[in-house]
Design a protein around this motif. Sequence first.
Motif, short mmCIF file in Angstrom:
data_model
loop_
_atom_site.label_atom_id
_atom_site.label_comp_id
_atom_site.label_asym_id
_atom_site.label_seq_id
_atom_site.Cartn_x
_atom_site.Cartn_y
_atom_site.Cartn_z
N ASP A 119 11.41 -44.03 23.74
CA ASP A 119 11.03 -45.18 23.44
C ASP A 119 12.16 -46.06 23.15
OD1 ASP A 119 12.00 -44.27 20.88
OD2 ASP A 119 10.17 -45.01 19.87
N SER A 120 13.42 -45.57 23.76
CA SER A 120 14.69 -46.31 23.74
C SER A 120 14.49 -47.53 24.80
CB SER A 120 15.83 -45.43 24.03
OG SER A 120 16.96 -46.06 24.06
N SER A 121 15.09 -48.59 24.17
CA SER A 121 15.08 -49.92 25.14
C SER A 121 16.06 -49.72 26.35
CB SER A 121 15.50 -51.13 24.53
OG SER A 121 16.71 -50.88 23.97
N ARG A 122 17.09 -48.83 26.43
CA ARG A 122 18.02 -48.63 27.35
C ARG A 122 17.81 -47.23 27.76
NH1 ARG A 122 20.68 -52.37 24.05
NH2 ARG A 122 20.77 -54.19 25.11
N GLU A 153 18.38 -42.47 18.16
CA GLU A 153 19.40 -42.77 19.17
C GLU A 153 19.35 -41.39 20.20
OE1 GLU A 153 21.21 -45.21 19.91
OE2 GLU A 153 20.79 -46.35 18.43
N VAL A 154 18.79 -40.20 19.22
CA VAL A 154 18.93 -38.96 19.92
C VAL A 154 17.83 -38.23 19.89
CG1 VAL A 154 20.17 -36.59 19.93
CG2 VAL A 154 21.40 -38.79 19.59
N ALA A 155 16.82 -37.79 21.07
CA ALA A 155 15.50 -37.21 20.69
C ALA A 155 16.05 -35.50 20.87
CB ALA A 155 14.96 -37.53 21.94
#
Length: 169
Positions: free
Chosen positions: A52-55, A126-128
């Motif tokens: 789901d990160s924007s970038r 930030e980190v999956a």
Amino acid sequence: MGELVDRVDEQDQVLGVVDRAEAIRQGWLHRIATIVCRDEDGRFLVHRRPDDSSRFPGQYNWMLGGAADVGESYEQAAARELSEELGVHAAPRFVLKFLCAGAISPYWLGLHEVVIATPVRPSAEEVAWHDWLTAPELESLVSQNEFVPDAREAFKRYRNLSRADRTLS
């Protein structure tokens, strides 16, 4: 206004303060600080960005980092990002800087490195996923489509440095 950054020119000189989203929309240069983390065995920390990160959602990266805040040096931004994203407090060493065309917009990328000897606590925002990879394992991953394109360019530049230039003290 959202996140404020220094707008800079082609020589990395500050022109003024702008909203980062506007800088991206307009293609204005700004500063990004990144960190390459290695363990005491020389392996590289690699992570996958959250879906789901924007970038670059779900893509792999060998660098952590983000935009330098207004008035913040590359080194200060790298240390802040390291703390925010991994819970590690250290002073990353500056390695190189280059004008990156950027997959989203152009920017100056300052690359730093640090040896981490303590457990990391990655931010779920930030980190999956993360793991420590050897240089050959990282080289293989960089060539895959699921790797952040800007990180691929930084990897090539880093790899081309002489061994003495990138040896950590």
